[in-house]
Design a protein around this motif. Structure first.
Motif, PDB file in Angstrom:
ATOM      1  N   ALA A 294       0.815  -1.223   0.000  1.00 27.94           N
ATOM      2  CA  ALA A 294       0.000   0.000   0.000  1.00 27.94           C
ATOM      3  C   ALA A 294       0.841   1.262   0.000  1.00 27.94           C
ATOM      4  CB  ALA A 294      -0.922  -0.003   1.219  1.00 27.94           C
TER       5      ALA A 294
ATOM      6  N   VAL B  23      -5.341   2.726   2.066  1.00 23.48           N
ATOM      7  CA  VAL B  23      -6.401   2.030   2.795  1.00 23.48           C
ATOM      8  C   VAL B  23      -5.987   0.570   2.893  1.00 23.48           C
ATOM      9  CG1 VAL B  23      -8.828   1.371   2.862  1.00 23.48           C
ATOM     10  CG2 VAL B  23      -8.173   3.615   1.955  1.00 23.48           C
TER      11      VAL B  23
ATOM     12  N   SER C 197      -6.821  -3.311   4.871  1.00 21.66           N
ATOM     13  CA  SER C 197      -7.841  -4.075   5.581  1.00 21.66           C
ATOM     14  C   SER C 197      -7.433  -5.538   5.557  1.00 21.66           C
ATOM     15  CB  SER C 197      -9.209  -3.889   4.912  1.00 21.66           C
ATOM     16  OG  SER C 197     -10.230  -4.504   5.659  1.00 21.66           O
TER      17      SER C 197
ATOM     18  N   ILE D 118     -14.331   2.933   0.020  1.00 22.06           N
ATOM     19  CA  ILE D 118     -12.877   3.043  -0.102  1.00 22.06           C
ATOM     20  C   ILE D 118     -12.515   4.032  -1.202  1.00 22.06           C
ATOM     21  CG2 ILE D 118     -10.797   1.790  -0.770  1.00 22.06           C
ATOM     22  CD1 ILE D 118     -11.977  -0.665   0.640  1.00 22.06           C
ATOM     23  N   ASP D 119     -13.203   3.958  -2.324  1.00 16.99           N
ATOM     24  CA  ASP D 119     -12.928   4.865  -3.443  1.00 16.99           C
ATOM     25  C   ASP D 119     -13.162   6.318  -3.025  1.00 16.99           C
ATOM     26  OD1 ASP D 119     -12.172   5.433  -6.040  1.00 16.99           O
ATOM     27  OD2 ASP D 119     -14.163   5.127  -6.874  1.00 16.99           O
TER      28      ASP D 119
ATOM     29  N   LEU E  99     -10.176   7.459  -0.635  1.00 18.56           N
ATOM     30  CA  LEU E  99      -8.805   7.289  -1.106  1.00 18.56           C
ATOM     31  C   LEU E  99      -8.332   8.548  -1.824  1.00 18.56           C
ATOM     32  CD1 LEU E  99      -6.454   5.206  -1.359  1.00 18.56           C
ATOM     33  CD2 LEU E  99      -7.391   4.645  -3.621  1.00 18.56           C
TER      34      LEU E  99
ATOM     35  N   VAL F 166      -4.764   0.674  -2.297  1.00 16.94           N
ATOM     36  CA  VAL F 166      -5.586  -0.120  -1.385  1.00 16.94           C
ATOM     37  C   VAL F 166      -4.990  -1.521  -1.316  1.00 16.94           C
ATOM     38  CG1 VAL F 166      -7.884  -1.058  -0.952  1.00 16.94           C
ATOM     39  CG2 VAL F 166      -7.634   1.181  -2.069  1.00 16.94           C
TER      40      VAL F 166
ATOM     41  N   SER G 193     -15.174  -4.271  -7.491  1.00 16.77           N
ATOM     42  CA  SER G 193     -14.315  -3.086  -7.497  1.00 16.77           C
ATOM     43  C   SER G 193     -14.423  -2.346  -8.827  1.00 16.77           C
ATOM     44  CB  SER G 193     -12.862  -3.477  -7.225  1.00 16.77           C
ATOM     45  OG  SER G 193     -12.330  -4.254  -8.273  1.00 16.77           O
TER      46      SER G 193
ATOM     47  N   LEU H   9     -11.503   1.602  -8.829  1.00 12.47           N
ATOM     48  CA  LEU H   9     -10.362   0.793  -8.426  1.00 12.47           C
ATOM     49  C   LEU H   9     -10.207  -0.428  -9.332  1.00 12.47           C
ATOM     50  CD1 LEU H   9     -11.028   0.886  -4.584  1.00 12.47           C
ATOM     51  CD2 LEU H   9      -9.353   2.252  -5.854  1.00 12.47           C
TER      52      LEU H   9
END
Length: 463
Positions: free
Chosen positions: A240, A312, A314, A333-334, A337, A343, A385, A391
């Motif tokens: 990341a 990000v 996880s 997330i998008d 970010l 990610v 995604s 993403l």
């Protein structure tokens, strides 16, 4: 009971490196069943009148094990495709009537409940379950599989991971007791796959991403677990791009190890969790590391996060999202970010065809371990995604056999800590349930039915 620091001294493994047995574990072969705590296990005995269901279950079971490399000891009868092989995994059915009644009443849920109740056992549970896991798609004849929608239990709507339900689902597992988890986890309190020393090779991609497969080079021991957990965390932080000055969002705190290691690199970290037990101990561990000025941990649903983050990350949280919400997960997330960010997600995955076949199925794992949980496939994550965010999947590491070894070490530690577990208020049925869960999971990874992956997503560059 408040959280305690984990005991760094592991319980000794059984002699000779052989598989642990029920005798080694001190598991009660016929546990006392408290009907207030385990109502369905007590009720299953009253439902033994379902003779037709039990008879059908027995016929299916007998037909299935004839094709499997197992020995099934059913009274004076020995069944299985390896009935004459003394080295084959053994299933010992002590109470056939109760076993077939449970399986007939509720299928694979009944199979697990019957183990919890002591109706059957195995001296090498993981190896036995590995054989079943490898053939799970064909255990039931195809004509009967077409009736699946009419027979298999559906996920309760009350356990869907909506903003209203998710915290309760999480609490039912992660808030059991920090001390319970400390009884079998290592000092990092990492409850996810470790990455041991391994050999890598190229793997098949699903969307032109760079794919690597890694297998352990040796059978690791307990002393290998801490460096392997740290290696796992460092690799995902590297993927990341986490370094000095990076703004990091962690979805799913665990007990704080990733946040601590990210802050140690000079990053500022915001981590969100829905487990109050994890929140308390993670904050304590961050403070003990002298990093409270760099790490903020909040009791917050990931969907409510605001702000902008360069990275990000996880680790094994998406399994608790639910397939109905994967699109919302990637949209969130998008949204947070920052431009140029990356990610990195560690996810347990299952084959795409089995995911489609089981996505509405209520399982033993859902009922007793992870309410509302569901494993994605790689294809599903790539598709969600792509359709719900900007993403794109760019690289992927597959290391499922490392998880099998991680689970083996956890289970050895757990069964060596039963006296401590009992002192925490957990009973004999819980002992058998948790051992079954760890061995059942290990079998899934050993067979290749399950995988664990680190996946990296980046925004698609517009031409």
């Amino acid at each position: 009971m408040g959280p305690q620091a984990p005991d760094p001294t592991p319980s000794p493994p059984p002699p000779g490196g052989r598989p642990v047995t029920t005798a080694d574990l001190r598991l009660a072969p016929r546990p006392s069943i408290d009907p207030r705590r385990w109502p369905d296990l007590a009720a299953s005995r009253r439902r033994a009148r379902r003779r037709v269901e039990a008879k059908v279950a027995e016929q299916i079971f007998r037909a299935a094990v004839r094709r499997l490399a197992v020995r099934v000891e059913l009274g004076d009868t020995v069944l299985g495709g390896a009935a004459t092989d003394p080295d084959a995994p053994v299933m010992q059915i002590a109470r056939p009537d109760a076993f077939f009644a449970a399986v007939g009443a509720s299928g694979l849920i009944g199979f697990g409940e019957s183990y919890m109740a002591g109706d059957w056992d195995s001296p090498d549970l993981a190896s036995l379950l590995e054989v079943f896991a490898a053939q799970v798609a064909t255990l039931v004849p195809a004509p009967l599989q077409r009736l699946r929608a009419f027979y298999v239990a559906k996920n309760p709507r009350a356990e869907r991971n909506s903003t209203r339900n998710t915290r309760n689902n999480i609490a039912r597992h992660y808030d059991l007791s920090n001390d319970l988890f400390a009884s079998f986890l290592d000092e990092t309190m990492s409850y996810s796959a470790a990455l041991f020393e391994g050999e890598t090779s190229p793997g098949a991609s699903v969307a032109d991403e760079q794919t690597t497969v890694c297998r352990p080079v040796t059978r690791p021991g307990w002393a290998d677990l801490v460096p392997a957990q740290q290696r796992k965390v460092d690799r995902i932080l590297d993927a990341a791009g986490v370094g000095e000055g990076t703004r990091v969002l962690e979805i799913g705190t665990g007990w704080g190890e990733l946040a601590i290691r990210a802050a140690g690199r000079g990053a500022t970290v915001r981590s969100v969790t829905l487990s109050s037990e994890q929140l308390e101990l993670a904050r304590q561990r961050v403070a003990d590391a002298g990093l409270s000025d760099r790490v903020q941990i909040d009791l917050l649903d990931y969907r409510a996060v605001e702000g902008q983050y360069d990275a990000v990350v996880s680790v094994e949280m998406i399994e608790a999202v639910g397939h109905q919400y994967w699109g919302e997960y990637f949209r969130t997330i998008d949204r947070v970010l920052a431009p140029g960010g990356a990610v990195a997600i560690q996810a347990i995955t299952m084959p795409h065809d089995r995911m489609l076949a089981t996505r509405n199925t209520y399982t033993w794992i859902n009922k007793y371990i992870f309410p509302g949980g569901f494993l994605p496939s790689t294809e599903a994550l790539e598709e969600r995604s792509r359709t719900h965010s900007g993403l794109r999947l760019t690289e992927r590491l597959s290391f499922g056999q490392h998880y099998a070894q991680t689970l083996r070490l956890w289970d050895e530690r757990f069964v060596g800590s039963l006296e401590r577990v009992r002192e925490l208020g957990f009973d004999e049925v819980f002992d058998r349930m948790w051992h079954f869960y760890l061995e059942y999971s290990q079998a899934g990874f050993r067979s290749g039915y399950l995988d664990v992956q680190q996946l990296v997503f980046r925004r698609e560059v517009q031409a």
